[in-house]
Design an enzyme around this catalytic site. Structure first.
Site, short mmCIF file in Angstrom:
data_model
loop_
_atom_site.label_atom_id
_atom_site.label_comp_id
_atom_site.label_asym_id
_atom_site.label_seq_id
_atom_site.Cartn_x
_atom_site.Cartn_y
_atom_site.Cartn_z
CB ILE A 154 -0.92 0.00 1.23
CG1 ILE A 154 -1.75 -1.30 1.26
CG2 ILE A 154 -1.84 1.21 1.22
CD1 ILE A 154 -2.53 -1.50 2.53
CG HIS A 155 3.10 1.91 -3.45
ND1 HIS A 155 2.60 0.67 -3.79
CD2 HIS A 155 3.24 2.58 -4.61
CE1 HIS A 155 2.44 0.59 -5.10
NE2 HIS A 155 2.82 1.73 -5.63
NE ARG A 156 -2.07 4.38 -6.95
CZ ARG A 156 -1.09 4.59 -7.83
NH1 ARG A 156 -0.63 5.80 -8.03
NH2 ARG A 156 -0.59 3.59 -8.51
#
Length: 210
Positions: free
Chosen positions: A201-203
């Site tokens: 989860i990097h956005r």
């Protein structure tokens, strides 16, 4: 044939790993790392574990606003291309590195190949979507993972140089499947096979919103 491969971010490294092996069987490859990702866990670990050759050029651009980062990459990649004079520049995916490499090459009238061409989210609030669209319109060879990607390009008037090649991420998975199966990470984390999920989860839209 001399090919310059431009990488700089985690997804670029994974995609370039299987392609680089095949390129070097027949052609000369010059690997250019922009330095978009530079933390060990986002950079060097991939070169180590995926057996990617050390970059011939490391441009050390680092972090910054979108325009600054892309502009610095464009300047520095252009210098490498003028010096190396390749026949083809390969770019991967949809990062700022991808766009900078494509623009630098096209401005110098060097052919551009885009691996993972034609993918669309249709969400222009994502910087990656802008990068995908512009890179595809700069490219001479468009290597598409799916029929949908080919259809997306056709809808934008791009039909020349388009090739259905399959998903290079699947190639990367198959290339490293045995290595992954030997890892002790499941044991180290106390997990049981088929009873866990992995997500990255990097956005920005997700990580900046508690």
């Amino acid at each position: 044939m001399k090919i310059v491969s431009v990488v700089g971010a985690r997804p670029n490294f994974i995609k370039a790993a299987p392609v680089s092996i095949e390129i070097r069987k027949e052609f000369e490859e010059i690997l250019v790392h922009t330095g978009q990702h530079y933390d060990y866990e986002m950079d060097k670990i991939f070169f180590k574990e995926l057996n990617i050759p050390d970059p011939d050029y490391h441009l050390a651009v680092g972090s910054g606003y979108q325009g600054y980062q892309t502009g610095e990459m464009l300047k520095r990649v252009e210098e490498v291309l003028v010096k190396s004079n390749p026949d083809l520049v390969l770019v991967y995916g949809d990062t700022n590195t991808t766009l900078a490499g494509a623009i630098a090459a096209s401005k110098l009238h060097i052919k551009v190949g885009h691996i993972e061409a034609g993918l669309r989210s249709y969400d222009k609030s994502m910087p990656e979507e802008i990068n995908r669209i512009l890179t595809d319109h700069c490219s001479d060879l468009l290597f598409c993972p799916t029929d949908t990607a080919i259809a997306n390009l056709k809808n934008e008037g791009i039909t020349k140089g388009v090739h259905l090649t399959g998903d290079v991420m699947v190639d990367a998975l198959l290339q490293n499947k045995e290595t992954a199966q030997k890892t002790e990470i499941i044991k180290d984390l106390g997990l049981k096979s088929k009873q866990y999920l992995v997500a990255t989860i990097h956005r920005q839209n997700n990580t900046d919103d508690k």
